[in-house]
Design a protein around this motif. Structure first.
Motif, PDB file in Angstrom:
ATOM      1  N   ASN A 104       0.827  -1.208   0.000  1.00 42.08           N
ATOM      2  CA  ASN A 104       0.000   0.000   0.000  1.00 42.08           C
ATOM      3  C   ASN A 104       0.867   1.265   0.000  1.00 42.08           C
ATOM      4  N   ALA A 105       1.945   1.233   0.777  1.00 42.43           N
ATOM      5  CA  ALA A 105       2.806   2.420   0.880  1.00 42.43           C
ATOM      6  C   ALA A 105       3.435   2.777  -0.459  1.00 42.43           C
ATOM      7  N   PHE A 106       3.754   1.742  -1.254  1.00 43.90           N
ATOM      8  CA  PHE A 106       4.437   1.985  -2.530  1.00 43.90           C
ATOM      9  C   PHE A 106       3.534   1.716  -3.736  1.00 43.90           C
ATOM     10  N   ASP A 107       2.257   1.461  -3.477  1.00 44.91           N
ATOM     11  CA  ASP A 107       1.283   1.209  -4.542  1.00 44.91           C
ATOM     12  C   ASP A 107       1.811   0.171  -5.536  1.00 44.91           C
ATOM     13  N   MET A 108       2.207  -0.972  -4.994  1.00 49.61           N
ATOM     14  CA  MET A 108       2.771  -2.022  -5.853  1.00 49.61           C
ATOM     15  C   MET A 108       1.963  -3.311  -5.733  1.00 49.61           C
ATOM     16  N   PRO A 109       2.129  -4.220  -6.693  1.00 49.40           N
ATOM     17  CA  PRO A 109       1.416  -5.492  -6.637  1.00 49.40           C
ATOM     18  C   PRO A 109       1.845  -6.327  -5.429  1.00 49.40           C
ATOM     19  N   TYR A 110       0.891  -7.081  -4.919  1.00 44.41           N
ATOM     20  CA  TYR A 110       1.116  -7.946  -3.759  1.00 44.41           C
ATOM     21  C   TYR A 110       0.651  -9.350  -4.123  1.00 44.41           C
ATOM     22  N   ALA A 111       1.533 -10.325  -3.937  1.00 54.25           N
ATOM     23  CA  ALA A 111       1.213 -11.707  -4.287  1.00 54.25           C
ATOM     24  C   ALA A 111       1.520 -12.614  -3.103  1.00 54.25           C
ATOM     25  N   VAL A 112       0.762 -13.702  -2.993  1.00 54.40           N
ATOM     26  CA  VAL A 112       0.923 -14.667  -1.903  1.00 54.40           C
ATOM     27  C   VAL A 112       1.015 -16.062  -2.497  1.00 54.40           C
ATOM     28  N   ILE A 113       2.033 -16.806  -2.092  1.00 57.52           N
ATOM     29  CA  ILE A 113       2.122 -18.224  -2.430  1.00 57.52           C
ATOM     30  C   ILE A 113       1.930 -19.035  -1.155  1.00 57.52           C
ATOM     31  N   GLU A 114       1.065 -19.967  -1.215  1.00 54.88           N
ATOM     32  CA  GLU A 114       0.653 -20.862  -0.127  1.00 54.88           C
ATOM     33  C   GLU A 114      -0.079 -20.094   0.965  1.00 54.88           C
ATOM     34  N   ALA A 115      -1.372 -20.122   0.844  1.00 52.54           N
ATOM     35  CA  ALA A 115      -2.256 -19.594   1.873  1.00 52.54           C
ATOM     36  C   ALA A 115      -3.293 -20.669   2.154  1.00 52.54           C
ATOM     37  N   SER A 116      -3.671 -20.785   3.399  1.00 53.02           N
ATOM     38  CA  SER A 116      -4.735 -21.720   3.740  1.00 53.02           C
ATOM     39  C   SER A 116      -5.786 -20.973   4.547  1.00 53.02           C
ATOM     40  N   ARG A 117      -6.998 -21.471   4.491  1.00 54.11           N
ATOM     41  CA  ARG A 117      -8.123 -20.757   5.123  1.00 54.11           C
ATOM     42  C   ARG A 117      -9.081 -21.775   5.714  1.00 54.11           C
ATOM     43  N   ALA A 118      -9.292 -21.686   7.018  1.00 52.91           N
ATOM     44  CA  ALA A 118     -10.204 -22.585   7.726  1.00 52.91           C
ATOM     45  C   ALA A 118     -11.334 -21.751   8.315  1.00 52.91           C
ATOM     46  N   PRO A 119     -12.513 -21.730   7.701  1.00 52.59           N
ATOM     47  CA  PRO A 119     -13.615 -20.883   8.178  1.00 52.59           C
ATOM     48  C   PRO A 119     -13.984 -21.105   9.649  1.00 52.59           C
ATOM     49  N   LYS A 120     -13.729 -22.284  10.179  1.00 56.15           N
ATOM     50  CA  LYS A 120     -14.053 -22.529  11.590  1.00 56.15           C
ATOM     51  C   LYS A 120     -13.233 -21.633  12.518  1.00 56.15           C
ATOM     52  N   ARG A 121     -12.150 -21.042  12.011  1.00 58.25           N
ATOM     53  CA  ARG A 121     -11.318 -20.146  12.822  1.00 58.25           C
ATOM     54  C   ARG A 121     -11.815 -18.701  12.783  1.00 58.25           C
ATOM     55  N   ALA A 122     -12.920 -18.452  12.107  1.00 62.12           N
ATOM     56  CA  ALA A 122     -13.456 -17.093  12.025  1.00 62.12           C
ATOM     57  C   ALA A 122     -13.979 -16.608  13.378  1.00 62.12           C
ATOM     58  N   THR A 123     -14.267 -17.525  14.273  1.00 60.61           N
ATOM     59  CA  THR A 123     -14.677 -17.182  15.632  1.00 60.61           C
ATOM     60  C   THR A 123     -13.793 -17.943  16.608  1.00 60.61           C
ATOM     61  N   GLY A 124     -13.794 -17.493  17.834  1.00 60.71           N
ATOM     62  CA  GLY A 124     -13.012 -18.184  18.854  1.00 60.71           C
ATOM     63  C   GLY A 124     -11.618 -17.611  18.992  1.00 60.71           C
ATOM     64  N   GLU A 125     -10.704 -18.440  19.500  1.00 57.95           N
ATOM     65  CA  GLU A 125      -9.358 -17.982  19.853  1.00 57.95           C
ATOM     66  C   GLU A 125      -8.616 -17.343  18.684  1.00 57.95           C
TER      67      GLU A 125
END
Length: 376
Positions: A104-125
């Motif tokens: 955001n500071a440099f207005d440049m592209p941002y890419a991510v390799i290997e991301a995981s997402r577990a919706p059950k973690r949206a609440t709780g600890e």
């Protein structure tokens, strides 16, 4: 596009972390692949956001943003501006705040390799970390999942034109260079089995327990197992296996592994909760057929029925049945071993990985450019 300037960080574990792991190995390979393709990679920060408990993440966010401010000041003073910022491996326990802040500071592209997402973690600890990881994914111009299971989870949070499948790869040359003596199909020598895995409590120990129980189901066959690995659970794990049919080599340096793979006939690993298992790539590059657990990304790197046999995760009887089939058929082992070597050569080499990651980063840059054009 070639000759990219790439800023890189690994929120889960920095490249020079002393603890060996598949995560660290793949991060290093990504950097090697990019540099081999003529790109310039700069480690933006060694900061690791991973925390043992969710309550520790607000403090981690503050530290990460302070680190991002430090890096921003350093870049501005130097006049450095990357073409793209690349983060490797983020999820609810290891969100990325640095990549989005600098992008955001440099207005440049941002890419991510290997991301995981577990919706059950949206609440709780882990709700704080889940939201932070989702925010990073929302900023990303391209996200690369390393297996189809992760792609399915990420699809709910990302538009399809920003989500890519980036199959893992390795430097196959050291494994392919070893001459493996193939036993004659009529040989009466014991089948040489190999397992490679850290000996720690939790999922690794569970994998060893599944393997030990499956081997008891095939005790009538003539086999000898070699295990490479060490760790705090070594005593408990060694006790699971018959000492007269097993050899324990402990932890080995990476450069020692190709010769060990080459001296065996069949690779065996249940892969409990493994993302994909680098060991499966290494074994197949060495011309070994495999018996593995069909966990997460393992079916993406092992061609079931072609380069090996996969059993449902944690299924002792299924794993034993696969073992029995390959223990009893030397011709099938040879056929699958040849196919395994070809499979790696055609899909999972460092060169193939470099091409895939370069194309992925080019896509991130193009997406950011289109977004900028629309905004103007």
């Amino acid at each position: 596009m070639s000759g990219l300037r790439i800023a890189f960080t690994a929120p889960m574990k920095p490249l020079d972390d002393p603890r060996p792991s598949g995560d660290r190995t793949f991060a290093r390979l990504i950097v090697r692949a990019l540099e081999s393709a003529g790109h310039s990679v700069r480690i933006a920060s060694r900061f690791a956001s991973w925390r043992q408990a969710g309550s520790e993440l607000p403090e981690a966010k503050a530290a990460a943003l302070a680190e991002a401010a430090r890096v921003e000041a350093e870049w501005r003073a130097e006049g450095y501006l990357p073409d793209v910022f690349l983060s490797y491996h983020l999820y609810h326990k290891a969100p990325d705040w640095i990549g989005p802040a600098l992008s955001n500071a440099f207005d440049m592209p941002y890419a991510v390799i290997e991301a995981s997402r577990a919706p059950k973690r949206a609440t709780g600890e882990w709700a704080f970390g889940f939201a932070a990881a989702d925010a990073a994914l929302g900023r990303a111009d391209a996200v690369g999942a390393i297996h189809r299971a992760d792609m399915g989870c990420l699809a709910a949070a990302l538009p399809s034109d920003r989500l890519y499948l980036l199959l893992p790869f390795l430097d196959a040359a050291p494994f392919q260079a070893q001459h493996r003596i193939q036993p004659d199909a009529s040989s009466t020598a014991a089948v040489r089995l190999l397992a490679v895995g850290m000996m720690r409590h939790g999922d690794k120990e569970r994998s060893y327990r599944v393997l030990a129980e499956a081997l008891r189901h095939v005790s009538a066959f003539d086999w000898h197992l070699t295990i490479v690995g060490d760790g705090p659970a070594r005593a408990e794990i060694e006790a699971l296996f018959p000492p007269h049919r097993c050899s324990f080599l402990g932890a080995l340096h990476p450069e020692e592994l190709p010769a060990v793979y080459a001296d065996h006939d069949l690779f065996v690993w249940p892969a409990i909760r493994e993302a994909f298992g680098f060991v499966f790539l290494e074994a197949q590059a060495s011309g070994l057929p495999v018996v593995g657990g069909a966990t997460f990304g393992v079916p993406d790197v092992v061609a079931d029925g072609v380069t090996g046999l996969l059993a449902p995760e944690g299924d002792v009887e299924g794993f034993a049945a696969a073992l029995q089939r390959l223990l009893s058929d030397a011709d099938l082992r040879l056929q699958m071993g040849v196919a395994a070597s070809r499979h790696i050569r055609e899909r999972h080499t460092l060169e193939a990985g470099a091409a895939r990651v370069t194309a992925f980063l080019d896509a991130a840059i193009a997406t950011r450019s289109k977004a900028g054009a629309r905004a103007s």
